[in-house]
Write an enzyme that holds these catalytic residues in place. Structure first.
Site, PDB file in Angstrom:
ATOM      1  N   ASN A  74       2.807   5.962   9.003  1.00  0.00           N
ATOM      2  CA  ASN A  74       2.188   5.132   7.978  1.00  0.00           C
ATOM      3  C   ASN A  74       3.207   4.907   6.864  1.00  0.00           C
ATOM      4  O   ASN A  74       4.101   5.718   6.661  1.00  0.00           O
ATOM      5  CB  ASN A  74       0.937   5.851   7.438  1.00  0.00           C
ATOM      6  CG  ASN A  74       0.315   5.166   6.243  1.00  0.00           C
ATOM      7  OD1 ASN A  74       0.050   5.804   5.221  1.00  0.00           O
ATOM      8  ND2 ASN A  74       0.070   3.883   6.328  1.00  0.00           N
ATOM      9  N   GLY A  75       3.069   3.778   6.174  1.00  0.00           N
ATOM     10  CA  GLY A  75       3.921   3.523   5.025  1.00  0.00           C
ATOM     11  C   GLY A  75       4.854   2.345   5.228  1.00  0.00           C
ATOM     12  O   GLY A  75       5.732   2.400   6.085  1.00  0.00           O
ATOM     13  N   CYS A  84      -2.971  11.573  -1.200  1.00  0.00           N
ATOM     14  CA  CYS A  84      -3.246  10.798  -2.409  1.00  0.00           C
ATOM     15  C   CYS A  84      -2.650  11.495  -3.635  1.00  0.00           C
ATOM     16  O   CYS A  84      -2.906  12.682  -3.863  1.00  0.00           O
ATOM     17  CB  CYS A  84      -4.749  10.626  -2.597  1.00  0.00           C
ATOM     18  SG  CYS A  84      -5.172   9.634  -4.045  1.00  0.00           S
ATOM     19  N   PRO A 113      -7.070   4.357   5.385  1.00  0.00           N
ATOM     20  CA  PRO A 113      -8.110   4.469   4.358  1.00  0.00           C
ATOM     21  C   PRO A 113      -7.562   4.000   3.021  1.00  0.00           C
ATOM     22  O   PRO A 113      -6.472   4.415   2.609  1.00  0.00           O
ATOM     23  CB  PRO A 113      -8.429   5.970   4.335  1.00  0.00           C
ATOM     24  CG  PRO A 113      -7.198   6.628   4.877  1.00  0.00           C
ATOM     25  CD  PRO A 113      -6.600   5.670   5.858  1.00  0.00           C
ATOM     26  N   MET A 114      -8.312   3.122   2.334  1.00  0.00           N
ATOM     27  CA  MET A 114      -7.857   2.577   1.058  1.00  0.00           C
ATOM     28  C   MET A 114      -9.025   2.518   0.085  1.00  0.00           C
ATOM     29  O   MET A 114     -10.049   1.883   0.367  1.00  0.00           O
ATOM     30  CB  MET A 114      -7.247   1.184   1.254  1.00  0.00           C
ATOM     31  CG  MET A 114      -5.939   1.202   2.050  1.00  0.00           C
ATOM     32  SD  MET A 114      -5.314  -0.442   2.436  1.00  0.00           S
ATOM     33  CE  MET A 114      -6.394  -0.893   3.817  1.00  0.00           C
ATOM     34  N   GLY A 146      -1.823  -0.306   6.286  1.00  0.00           N
ATOM     35  CA  GLY A 146      -2.760  -0.324   5.185  1.00  0.00           C
ATOM     36  C   GLY A 146      -2.896  -1.680   4.531  1.00  0.00           C
ATOM     37  O   GLY A 146      -3.633  -2.544   4.992  1.00  0.00           O
ATOM     38  N   ARG A 147      -2.152  -1.902   3.447  1.00  0.00           N
ATOM     39  CA  ARG A 147      -2.338  -3.101   2.633  1.00  0.00           C
ATOM     40  C   ARG A 147      -2.167  -4.395   3.418  1.00  0.00           C
ATOM     41  O   ARG A 147      -2.895  -5.370   3.194  1.00  0.00           O
ATOM     42  CB  ARG A 147      -1.374  -3.068   1.449  1.00  0.00           C
ATOM     43  CG  ARG A 147      -1.793  -2.095   0.358  1.00  0.00           C
ATOM     44  CD  ARG A 147      -0.660  -1.827  -0.611  1.00  0.00           C
ATOM     45  NE  ARG A 147       0.405  -1.071   0.015  1.00  0.00           N
ATOM     46  CZ  ARG A 147       1.647  -0.979  -0.466  1.00  0.00           C
ATOM     47  NH1 ARG A 147       1.967  -1.622  -1.563  1.00  0.00           N
ATOM     48  NH2 ARG A 147       2.553  -0.249   0.148  1.00  0.00           N
TER      49      ARG A 147
END
Length: 329
Positions: A208-209, A96, A13-14, A231-232
């Site tokens: 994640n990360g 977050c 989620p972003m 993510g990105r």
């Protein structure tokens, strides 16, 4: 409920990125990857424009709704609403670090209060009418020792019966670092995430990360984790992450090509514009589809300079695609 809980690839989620247009485009590239909404706060779900916040195309399944909040009652209400909309999974954000989120007493600061997280998760599970409740967290915040904090956090929260944790393998610094810096500066500790799986073999542990490619991410599955969350990189270079996901992660046949995914967006674009939408609301998510390929810069430039103009429609996308192909020839 999700059908494949053995090994999962998800697109993280972003905020401002993983909206319904982005998810529709990503689904054209992978049939199976789990897609997340942007984080939506529980009060916004309860009191806001639900259709604007929660509606999605049925082709987006499997899809997860990420909620932000720290009031068990509100999280339960928002979960029930999310279930009514048909989400496969509802996730609580404990990661977050933004000031706005901290001011609402949720997000990463909740790593400091696992008992409250457990109450929220328990309330969400009681309210769910089919969606799996999951947790996305950090390994710790500020001066916490992740090797002490994370095992305790998972123990307390999993006691509610929740089975799936997506762990961003970095601390979050609540003061002194921006959200962007919090995605890059704190060091990664992938081994700690693997230790959590070894200590909790009955849980689904996703990592994640910092994962930039499928080739970087897949070894984490081979080492025994249950899921990889990108993510990105999945946003900026979706073709490299998603076009081979179905075969490499799920053992299925890959779905399409980058060019075909663009062409398959055209009816969706037509429909969006016919309802009063603008082209750039969709094409901003398509800029990275040809990353690393000849003509990619031209593709991005044409869309960036033209898609925002009044009257811009699918012909702009076709023009950009043709120009890219000619440049690459």
């Amino acid at each position: 409920m999700l059908k494949n809980k053995e090994k999962i690839l998800s697109v993280a989620p972003m905020m401002d990125w993983t909206d319904r247009h982005c998810r529709y485009f990503h689904r054209l590239m992978s049939s199976h990857a789990l897609l997340y909404t942007e984080m939506v706060t529980a009060p916004a779900v309860i009191h806001g424009d639900r259709d604007r916040l929660l509606s999605y195309d049925e082709t987006e399944h499997p899809i997860a709704l990420q909620l932000g909040g720290s009031d068990p009652n509100l999280m339960a209400q928002a979960t029930k609403i999310g279930c009514d909309y048909g989400y496969d999974e509802i996730n609580i954000n404990i990661g977050c670090p933004s000031d706005r989120v901290q001011s609402g007493a949720f997000g990463a600061c909740l790593m400091q209060d696992p008992d409250l997280v457990a109450k929220c998760v328990s309330a969400m599970q009681d309210a769910s009418t089919g969606a799996e409740i999951t947790v996305k967290c950090r390994i710790g915040v500020d001066e916490q020792d992740p090797h002490e904090v994370l095992p305790d956090f998972i123990k307390r929260v999993s006691a509610t019966g929740v089975k799936t944790f997506a762990i961003h393998a970095r601390k979050a610094w609540l003061k002194g670092l921006s959200p962007k810096e919090n995605r890059d500066i704190p060091p990664l500790d992938y081994d700690l995430v693997h230790q959590m799986k070894a200590a909790n073999p009955d849980l689904n542990i996703h990592i994640n990360g910092g994962l930039m490619t499928l080739n970087e991410a897949l070894p984490h599955l081979e080492r025994g984790l249950d899921g990889i969350m990108i993510g990105r990189a999945a946003y900026h270079d979706p073709a490299s992450v998603l076009l081979q996901a179905d075969s490499l992660v799920y053992g299925d046949t890959d779905k399409t090509t980058a060019e075909q995914a663009v062409l398959d967006m055209l009816p969706y674009i037509e429909n969006h514009i016919s309802k009063g939408g603008r082209l750039n609301q969709i094409t901003r998510h398509m800029l990275g589809i040809f990353t690393g390929r000849p003509g990619a810069k031209l593709w991005r430039r044409i869309l960036s300079e033209t898609a925002h103009k009044d009257g811009a429609g699918p012909e702009v996308v076709l023009t950009a695609l043709d120009a890219m192909k000619q440049k690459a020839a």
